[in-house]
Write an enzyme that holds these catalytic residues in place. Structure first.
Site, PDB file in Angstrom:
ATOM      1  N   MET A 194       0.805  -1.223   0.000  1.00 48.69           N
ATOM      2  CA  MET A 194       0.000   0.000   0.000  1.00 48.69           C
ATOM      3  C   MET A 194       0.835   1.270   0.000  1.00 48.69           C
ATOM      4  O   MET A 194       0.444   2.277   0.549  1.00 48.69           O
ATOM      5  CB  MET A 194      -0.936  -0.008   1.220  1.00 48.69           C
ATOM      6  CG  MET A 194      -1.840  -1.215   1.289  1.00 48.69           C
ATOM      7  SD  MET A 194      -2.698  -1.530  -0.258  1.00 48.69           S
ATOM      8  CE  MET A 194      -4.066  -0.439  -0.076  1.00 48.69           C
ATOM      9  N   ASN A 242       1.926  -5.382 -10.378  1.00 51.93           N
ATOM     10  CA  ASN A 242       1.007  -5.042  -9.300  1.00 51.93           C
ATOM     11  C   ASN A 242      -0.376  -5.570  -9.642  1.00 51.93           C
ATOM     12  O   ASN A 242      -0.745  -5.660 -10.813  1.00 51.93           O
ATOM     13  CB  ASN A 242       0.930  -3.523  -9.101  1.00 51.93           C
ATOM     14  CG  ASN A 242       0.017  -3.141  -7.936  1.00 51.93           C
ATOM     15  OD1 ASN A 242       0.092  -3.715  -6.863  1.00 51.93           O
ATOM     16  ND2 ASN A 242      -0.871  -2.177  -8.180  1.00 51.93           N
ATOM     17  N   HIS A 296      -4.353  -4.737  -8.896  1.00 52.14           N
ATOM     18  CA  HIS A 296      -5.212  -3.660  -8.387  1.00 52.14           C
ATOM     19  C   HIS A 296      -6.663  -4.143  -8.472  1.00 52.14           C
ATOM     20  O   HIS A 296      -7.067  -4.702  -9.515  1.00 52.14           O
ATOM     21  CB  HIS A 296      -5.011  -2.394  -9.227  1.00 52.14           C
ATOM     22  CG  HIS A 296      -5.872  -1.256  -8.793  1.00 52.14           C
ATOM     23  ND1 HIS A 296      -5.617  -0.506  -7.662  1.00 52.14           N
ATOM     24  CD2 HIS A 296      -7.002  -0.740  -9.340  1.00 52.14           C
ATOM     25  CE1 HIS A 296      -6.557   0.424  -7.544  1.00 52.14           C
ATOM     26  NE2 HIS A 296      -7.412   0.294  -8.539  1.00 52.14           N
ATOM     27  N   THR A 303       4.673   1.537 -13.084  1.00 50.73           N
ATOM     28  CA  THR A 303       5.447   2.714 -13.525  1.00 50.73           C
ATOM     29  C   THR A 303       5.259   3.783 -12.448  1.00 50.73           C
ATOM     30  O   THR A 303       4.544   3.575 -11.468  1.00 50.73           O
ATOM     31  CB  THR A 303       4.889   3.232 -14.881  1.00 50.73           C
ATOM     32  OG1 THR A 303       3.477   3.449 -14.714  1.00 50.73           O
ATOM     33  CG2 THR A 303       5.121   2.227 -15.989  1.00 50.73           C
ATOM     34  N   ASP A 359      -1.012   3.251 -10.200  1.00 50.43           N
ATOM     35  CA  ASP A 359      -1.960   2.382 -10.918  1.00 50.43           C
ATOM     36  C   ASP A 359      -2.105   2.767 -12.388  1.00 50.43           C
ATOM     37  O   ASP A 359      -3.192   2.687 -12.955  1.00 50.43           O
ATOM     38  CB  ASP A 359      -3.342   2.437 -10.233  1.00 50.43           C
ATOM     39  CG  ASP A 359      -3.266   1.985  -8.778  1.00 50.43           C
ATOM     40  OD1 ASP A 359      -4.046   2.514  -7.956  1.00 50.43           O
ATOM     41  OD2 ASP A 359      -2.402   1.142  -8.464  1.00 50.43           O
TER      42      ASP A 359
END
Ligand code: GRF
Length: 203
Positions: free
Chosen positions: A89, A106, A108, A140, A144
């Site tokens: 987080m 990641n 999401h 990057t 998100d």
């Protein structure tokens, strides 16, 4: 491929990745699980799975840069090929991402670019969406915003609460993240120098 996983909480996605890696033909192994929360429940789960763990409490460092430098040094020590953020987080700075450009994934809990950031399920309900889901993307510098590798959809049902939707989404997260990691670990999907998805379809 050697995978390091970064978590901040329950680590259910980390467990899903670890379970997938146990398959003999899976092209990756988790070599470390790091957390910015020493009390992250996921750390206990990683230890129970025999995976090396380390915690880096933000308060132990004088700045974000120091905190990230400590995690980077720990990553360099385990030499991961890929880094998977799984319920991590904290935003990563460019200084952290650059050495691992195109090698950080990641997950999401929304269908990006819809609902970046937090409270994605309540926002989807409030917006009157009829579908929701998860996105696995390359990380990057923006939050998100990296190139999307894979997504999975779940239905939103009439009386859903955010908790109902979160639970339904987690089930597809736990399937989608391992599938996506396999594609990247096998080199079937990569992030090009222009920041776009490159599909080699070599397998
Ligand atoms: C999940 O919804 C994940 O998409 C988000 O954090 C939530 C908890 O993940 N990044 P986990 O159980 O800690 O893997």
């Amino acid at each position: 491929k050697r995978i390091a996983v970064l978590i901040s909480g329950t680590g259910s996605n980390m467990v899903a990745l670890a379970k997938a890696c146990e398959a003999a033909d899976f092209p990756a192994e988790i070599v470390a699980v790091f957390s910015d929360k020493p009390d992250a429940v996921g750390l206990e789960k990683a230890k129970a799975l025999g995976i090396a763990t380390a915690a880096f409490a933000r308060k132990d460092y004088s700045s974000k840069a120091e905190h990230e430098a400590a995690i980077l040094a720990a990553l360099d020590a385990v030499k991961p090929d890929l880094v998977c953020l799984a319920g991590y987080m904290r935003l990563l700075s460019g200084d952290f991402i650059r050495p691992y450009q195109g090698r950080i994934l990641n997950i999401h809990p929304s269908l990006l670019p819809l609902f970046p950031g937090l409270h994605t399920h309540q926002r989807a309900l409030d917006a009157g969406m009829k579908i929701a889901g998860c996105t696995v993307h390359f990380v990057t510098e923006g939050m998100d915003e990296g190139p999307v590798i894979a997504q999975a959809v779940v239905p939103i049902l009439p009386n859903d609460t955010a908790e109902d939707l979160a639970a339904r989404t987690l089930t597809v997260e736990h399937r989608t993240y391992p599938l996506t990691l396999k594609l990247v670990a096998e080199g079937q999907v990569a992030m090009g120098s222009d920041g776009r998805i490159v599909q080699t379809g070599s397998a």
